[in-house]
Scaffold this motif. Structure first.
Motif, PDB file in Angstrom:
ATOM      1  N   UNK A  81      34.237 -49.760  19.276  1.00 34.47           N
ATOM      2  CA  UNK A  81      33.368 -49.160  18.269  1.00 34.47           C
ATOM      3  C   UNK A  81      34.022 -49.044  16.898  1.00 34.47           C
ATOM      4  N   UNK A  82      35.363 -48.897  16.837  1.00 32.73           N
ATOM      5  CA  UNK A  82      35.976 -48.903  15.501  1.00 32.73           C
ATOM      6  C   UNK A  82      37.016 -50.013  15.368  1.00 32.73           C
ATOM      7  N   UNK A 134      37.296 -46.248   8.609  1.00 27.75           N
ATOM      8  CA  UNK A 134      37.072 -45.097   7.752  1.00 27.75           C
ATOM      9  C   UNK A 134      35.722 -44.449   8.088  1.00 27.75           C
ATOM     10  N   UNK A 135      34.754 -45.277   8.462  1.00 26.34           N
ATOM     11  CA  UNK A 135      33.416 -44.745   8.765  1.00 26.34           C
ATOM     12  C   UNK A 135      33.339 -44.212  10.186  1.00 26.34           C
ATOM     13  N   UNK A 136      34.181 -44.767  11.075  1.00 21.84           N
ATOM     14  CA  UNK A 136      34.153 -44.361  12.469  1.00 21.84           C
ATOM     15  C   UNK A 136      35.550 -43.902  12.855  1.00 21.84           C
ATOM     16  N   UNK A 174      35.797 -37.882   6.438  1.00 21.21           N
ATOM     17  CA  UNK A 174      34.338 -37.834   6.487  1.00 21.21           C
ATOM     18  C   UNK A 174      33.704 -39.087   7.070  1.00 21.21           C
ATOM     19  N   UNK A 175      33.962 -39.310   8.359  1.00 26.78           N
ATOM     20  CA  UNK A 175      33.366 -40.468   9.011  1.00 26.78           C
ATOM     21  C   UNK A 175      31.914 -40.169   9.395  1.00 26.78           C
ATOM     22  N   UNK A 233      29.075 -37.965  18.007  1.00 34.06           N
ATOM     23  CA  UNK A 233      30.320 -38.015  18.774  1.00 34.06           C
ATOM     24  C   UNK A 233      30.150 -38.877  20.017  1.00 34.06           C
ATOM     25  N   UNK A 234      31.109 -39.754  20.209  1.00 35.91           N
ATOM     26  CA  UNK A 234      31.158 -40.577  21.414  1.00 35.91           C
ATOM     27  C   UNK A 234      32.447 -40.204  22.135  1.00 35.91           C
ATOM     28  N   UNK A 235      32.322 -39.780  23.398  1.00 36.87           N
ATOM     29  CA  UNK A 235      33.520 -39.318  24.078  1.00 36.87           C
ATOM     30  C   UNK A 235      33.676 -40.015  25.425  1.00 36.87           C
TER      31      UNK A 235
END
Lengths: 412, 258
Positions: B54-55, B89-91, B167-168, B201-203
């Motif tokens: 994802x990032x 930076x976004x994620x 600030x993602x 949030x992805x956990x």
């Protein structure tokens, strides 16, 4: 569960086997202790041998009686009296030459006294003895000297004195010192590190952080590892061909307007030393960079850092103590190297301090080598003194490496 | 990267391969904004690999190849013209083991902001980020001390604060509490509930109770017979834990599996 079902020995059988296990352990243990003892004995012999040479009896005669020049006993001579003696007894040409080397007024009493003994009284050494010999057979040595040289003075001398450290090279062992050689060695090591540290660290960063893991980097890596084991004389040949010959305009300082020098300069030798330690520094810096945990890199990437920001702000600062420690150890290798310096062309006799990268030079190991090849025993004694100086320098470097490592040790 | 729908990020047939080995296969997920989405599944099923996709943290694994689409709005984050640095930076990401920088607490937060060209008031940002991570009261008097002096739970909240500071839009958490004691774990979970007001949030978690307690949606992953991981069920957390539609999910969440 009956005993038959357990495939392990018990009782007396077990105890016997256990004793046999302890026996073989004891044998191995004593073998290892023996290996340690061999190492300790070798080291002790080395140190004893050096110290043995650096102290001991010396028998010498005055060719000219000091009383011919002055009525004051030698040990009580003042600076003014000495200057006076020189003016009276030296030809004006010889005096001016000395004045040119270093103005006579600015010399210390002990320097002048040495000059007095060397130039006017003209000490003549009849023999030197090692420390062990001097301590154990003192009476025989005294008898021998009084028998052979009735006029000779016999005294116990330490060849390693503060004076020895600050006196330049001299053709007479009694007045020679290691100042020129120590300064030469420091210049060499300084130039070597200025060249090898940035280049080596840069190469290590590239290999660890940027280079892709393919056959090409593997070949390079293997070559770097092998280069670390190449005999130093080969680096000397490289230095001679590259720095002394091909790059002579640079290493002689010709392009900076120097005219009185060829390529056999401190710069050429320092760069050769730099190349010599480069593989060591690269390998060591790679290890230090590898030791920085990946979690730290990920943390930096995770907040949007580029590769370079990660390396510059996190990897490098945390690898730096390790890099510096390894570099100091590499330098102590350079400090003791002799072969490449001989090939590159260190001067064997030079009494002028090096005053820049384009000077001619000598270095401690060269000086030691040169003194040990002389026939007169007093040169062997000052060689022993110079070895102690070299060992002290090496110990200082290694100790500072350990201090540095302990001071900056990181816990992750 | 304007994003008008309800989904913060979507995957479209996302597959991840290491060399010839397919680690994660054909994942289609729509992650809802300002919700907590948990990824659960047995060890080795590719949860962390998927999360790292994802990032684009998988970019650092040389043999890793990602196919399919990862859509932030209409933008495919794996298209050629996207710089992975911008994606990260976004994620933002919080890792399994707390990994603060070996610097001061203040610097831990300020560094990420600074390298991303933050122009505002740094002191304010540090305070605000630490407050958002429920850490301010504990560290406000020792901002210049080493982050390594903090406890594990505090370090992990510092890592969350560090992520918030840039600030993602989305925060990825890779088993953020697995190295922590139960009390610290609870605090992280409470913090997640606070954070979801502003962030998606992805956990990834091993802890099923944690997924059940803390998440709104749950993705169940499992390997197929080629050992490739895939999402076998993705639904409301309540549904996953009470009436899952896949038998394997039921076996796993009830503890009958493995």
């Amino acid at each position: 569960m009956s005993n038959a079902q357990i495939p392990y020995p018990e009782g007396e059988v077990f105890n016997l086997a256990l004793r046999a296990r302890y026996r073989s352990a004891t044998i191995w243990q004593s073998l290892f202790l023996g290996a340690l003892l061999v190492a300790i004995i070798a080291l002790t012999a080395l140190i004893y041998n050096v110290i043995d040479g650096a102290f001991g009896y010396i028998a010498y005669e005055y060719k000219n009686d000091p009383a011919e020049f002055t009525s004051t006993p030698i040990n009580e001579l003042k600076k003014e009296e000495l200057l006076d003696i020189f003016k009276k007894n030296l030809s004006s040409g010889a005096y001016n030459k000395l004045e040119k080397e270093k103005p006579m007024d600015s010399r210390t009493q002990s320097e002048l006294l040495e000059l007095f003994l060397e130039r006017l009284v003209r000490i003549d050494t009849k023999g030197t003895w090692s420390m062990t010999d001097s301590l154990l057979n003192g009476a025989e040595i005294r008898a021998e000297v009084t028998g052979k040289y009735p006029d000779a003075i016999l005294e116990f001398r330490s060849w390693l004195t503060p004076q020895f450290l600050v006196t330049p090279m001299s053709s007479r062992a009694e007045f020679a010192g290691v100042r020129t050689a120590v300064l030469g060695s420091l210049w060499l090591v300084g130039i070597a590190i200025l060249f090898a540290l940035p280049v080596g660290t840069g190469a290590a960063i590239y290999l660890q952080e940027y280079a892709q893991r393919n056959w090409f980097t593997k070949v390079i890596q293997t070559n770097i590892n092998n280069l670390a084991g190449v005999p130093s004389i080969v680096y000397g040949m490289l230095g001679l061909a590259l720095f002394v010959r091909v790059l002579e305009p640079l290493t002689s300082g010709a392009i900076f307007g120097m005219t009185d020098s060829n390529g056999r300069t401190i710069l050429a030798a320092g760069l050769t030393m730099g190349i010599l330690v480069l593989p060591l520094i690269i390998i060591n810096a790679q290890e230090a960079i590898k030791a920085v945990p990946d979690s730290l890199r990920q943390a930096a990437f995770g907040v949007g850092a580029t590769r370079w920001q990660t390396v510059w702000h996190h990897v490098l600062p945390n690898a730096l103590p390790g890099i510096l420690t390894g570099s100091i150890l590499a330098l102590s290798r350079a400090l003791g190297e002799t072969a490449p310096l001989i090939v590159v062309g260190a001067s064997t006799f030079i009494s002028v301090d090096p005053n820049g990268p384009f000077s001619k030079f000598t270095a401690l190991p060269i000086q030691i080598y040169q003194w040990t090849t002389r026939a007169q025993s007093e040169f062997h004694a000052i060689a022993a003194g110079a070895i102690i100086v070299l060992l002290a320098l090496l110990l200082t470097l290694n100790a500072s490496a350990i201090l540095l490592r302990n001071r900056f040790q990181r816990r992750w | 990267m304007e994003n008008n729908n309800n989904y913060a990020i979507e995957t479209n047939n996302l597959s991840i391969r290491y060399g010839n080995f397919t680690a994660v296969k054909d994942v289609n997920m729509k992650v809802e904004r300002q919700k907590i989405t948990a990824i659960i599944g047995p060890s080795g099923c590719g949860k962390s690999t998927l999360l790292r996709a994802f990032n684009r943290m998988n970019d650092f694994v040389p043999s890793c190849r990602v196919t399919g689409k990862l859509l932030l709005g209409r933008q495919n984050l794996y298209s050629k013209d996207i710089d992975p640095v911008e994606v990260r930076r976004k994620i933002g990401m919080v890792f399994q083991k707390p990994n603060p920088f070996p610097k001061s607490i203040y610097e831990n937060i300020a560094w990420g902001a600074r390298i991303n060209g933050f122009k505002g008031n740094m002191n304010e940002l540090v305070e605000q980020s630490l407050r958002s991570a429920a850490l301010w009261d504990e560290v406000k008097d020792k901002l210049q001390q080493s982050a390594y002096a903090l406890s594990g739970g505090q370090q992990q909240r510092l890592c969350i604060a560090r992520t918030i500071a840039i600030q993602p839009e989305i925060i990825l958490m890779d088993e953020p509490a697995s190295a922590l004691d139960p009390i610290s774990t609870l605090r992280i979970e409470e913090l997640m509930q606070e954070l979801k007001k502003n962030y998606t949030i992805l956990i990834v978690t091993h802890n099923m109770q944690q997924a059940a307690r803390a998440s709104d949606y749950t993705a169940m992953m499992m390997i197929d017979d080629q050992r490739a991981g895939g999402v076998i069920e993705f639904a409301d957390t309540k549904k996953i834990f009470t009436r899952p539609s896949d038998k394997r999910t039921e076996d796993y969440v009830t503890g009958r599996f493995g």
